[in-house]
Scaffold this active site. Structure first.
Site, PDB file in Angstrom:
ATOM      1  N   SER A   1       2.938  -6.339  -3.797  1.00 31.00           N
ATOM      2  CA  SER A   1       2.854  -6.432  -2.089  1.00 31.00           C
ATOM      3  C   SER A   1       4.091  -6.693  -1.666  1.00 31.00           C
ATOM      4  CB  SER A   1       1.783  -7.306  -1.735  1.00 31.00           C
ATOM      5  OG  SER A   1       1.219  -7.204  -0.432  1.00 31.00           O
TER       6      SER A   1
ATOM      7  N   ASP B   1      -6.428   1.230   1.099  1.00 29.14           N
ATOM      8  CA  ASP B   1      -5.807  -0.076   1.235  1.00 29.14           C
ATOM      9  C   ASP B   1      -5.791  -0.295   2.529  1.00 29.14           C
ATOM     10  OD1 ASP B   1      -4.148  -2.347   1.644  1.00 29.14           O
ATOM     11  OD2 ASP B   1      -2.724  -1.937  -0.088  1.00 29.14           O
TER      12      ASP B   1
ATOM     13  N   HIS C   1      -6.271  -3.453  -1.695  1.00 28.34           N
ATOM     14  CA  HIS C   1      -4.911  -4.246  -1.690  1.00 28.34           C
ATOM     15  C   HIS C   1      -4.922  -5.099  -2.861  1.00 28.34           C
ATOM     16  CE1 HIS C   1      -1.140  -5.121  -0.033  1.00 28.34           C
ATOM     17  NE2 HIS C   1      -1.691  -6.570  -0.243  1.00 28.34           N
TER      18      HIS C   1
END
Length: 427
Positions: free
Chosen positions: A209, A347, A378
């Site tokens: 991320s 996501d 995610h």
């Protein structure tokens, strides 16, 4: 009268049954839509240029061409995958043992990372270290990081995991600065420590991320940063903070709600360090004031927090400048080592428009491959048969499988090079 009464009484139950059936049908429809049950399972979409490296990867990484099958009941919902990751991280998470290292930065900040030694021999018999950058406000004690580290150790990798500045609840800040979206200082200090302490080791760079943005920006900042780096893997990043934050203010896919939750978590972390960041006896960035602290209390989005606090740690004059300078978007084309960019099509935090960035890069550069499974949410990517997910995720296995393949690729290239030199010497 009797006849009409009989008709009415016979029709009423039929009407009620019809309403019940309609209600059940409506509920089932909502469940099917929310759980995305009609969505197919398929191998991930791969965007890459045809090259010797790509052909080797397709042969050596079965997960790239095998369909990813999430848990049957809920695994096709990106929201549930994301929520489960956010709430519990992983199931039956192990507890790998590591040593915490402390590094003093030039501005007085104390960077920390955890070092985990390999628990078996690596597949190529070499010394290889994974340098790992977690997601926003995360650290080595998060369950998804622990699970991945344990798996990497079992596959012969040493692991170094950065703890984002200010993220660990039991580590106090030693300067008025926290981690930001794209500051690479602490990650760079950790990498330099590993290179100096283990002069024979080669590096596999991994970012999750926000960590994906940091590691890609770090590698692209300087050619020297790519020395002894075998490859880089970025999972579920958004590539452009400016474009991402614009989509984060939209209610589509509930992004505004996720934005609020993440902002609330950031507020708690910042406020836990308010004495260092906003205290009167601390030398603060000139632009950081008590008024910013008041605005922080009322902030409901990451954008507001970034504008009032985060950008000021590094003296950015505007939010736009902060997002532009701290995004890896302008550094990706300077990365020359093999680069794997992984996103999920469902996501909810990464808008589909952002995926044009890795797609365009993968279509131009032979060293880049973009992997896009239909499901995963995610940082979820859970696997399992029906209801209960397995401890290891598709993501955990893919990163290690890709790293193993690159190590084999480099060893094969090195062997061929040595053979050519030997032949030319004999001639």
């Amino acid at each position: 009268l009797k006849m009409s009464a009989m008709l009415e009484t016979s029709e009423l139950p039929a009407v009620f049954d019809g309403v019940k059936l309609a209600a059940v049908a409506a509920v089932l429809y909502v469940i099917v839509r929310c759980l995305n049950l009609k969505s197919p399972t398929a191998p991930p979409e791969l965007i890459y240029q045809d090259s010797a490296l790509a052909r080797f990867l397709l042969k050596s990484c079965p997960l790239l061409t095998k369909e990813y099958i999430p848990p049957l009941i809920w695994g096709k919902s990106g929201h549930i995958q994301t929520a489960l990751y956010g709430k519990m991280g992983r199931v039956r998470s192990p507890h790998p043992y590591g040593l915490r290292k402390y590094l003093t930065m030039p501005d007085g900040a104390t960077a920390t990372f955890d070092l985990f030694e390999p628990r078996s021999e690596h597949c190529i018999g070499e010394d290889v270290t994974m340098v790992i950058c977690p997601g926003i406000a995360n650290h080595s004690e998060k369950q998804y990081i622990r699970t991945f580290v344990d798996y990497a150790q079992k596959n012969g990798y040493r692991c170094a995991v950065l703890n984002h500045l200010g993220a660990l609840p039991n580590i106090e800040l030693t300067s008025p600065r926290m981690f930001t979206y794209g500051c690479t200082w602490e990650f760079g200090a950790m990498v330099n420590y590993i290179k100096k302490t283990y002069p024979q080791t080669q590096l596999v760079v991994v970012g999750f991320s926000l960590g994906g943005n940091i590691v890609c920006k770090y590698l692209g900042e300087s050619q020297a940063n790519q020395e002894r780096v075998l490859c880089c893997v970025s999972v579920c990043q958004g590539y452009s903070a400016l474009r991402a934050q614009e989509t984060f203010m939209q209610w589509d896919q509930c992004r505004r709600f996720y934005n609020f939750l993440m902002a609330d978590n950031m507020k708690k972390i910042i406020l836990s360090h308010r004495q260092v960041l906003f205290g009167d006896n601390i030398k603060k960035p000139q632009s950081l004031s008590d008024a910013d602290l008041s605005k922080l209390y009322t902030a409901t989005s990451l954008m507001q927090i970034d504008d009032n606090v985060m950008r000021k740690f590094h003296g950015y004059s505007s939010l736009k400048e902060y997002y532009e300078e701290e995004s890896c978007l302008h550094y990706l084309h300077r990365i020359y080592v093999p680069l794997l960019l992984v996103n999920a099509a469902d996501d909810p935090l990464v808008h589909e428009s952002l995926l044009s960035i890795p797609r365009a890069l993968s279509e131009k550069r032979e060293n880049v491959m973009h992997v896009l499974p239909l499901h995963g949410g995610h940082l979820g990517f859970f696997e399992g048969s029906v209801l209960f997910p397995e401890p290891l995720t598709w993501m955990d296995k893919l990163v290690v499988q890709y790293a193993n393949a690159i190590c084999q690729w480099e060893k094969t290239k090195s062997h061929c090079s040595d053979t050519e030199q030997a032949v030319s010497g004999q001639e």
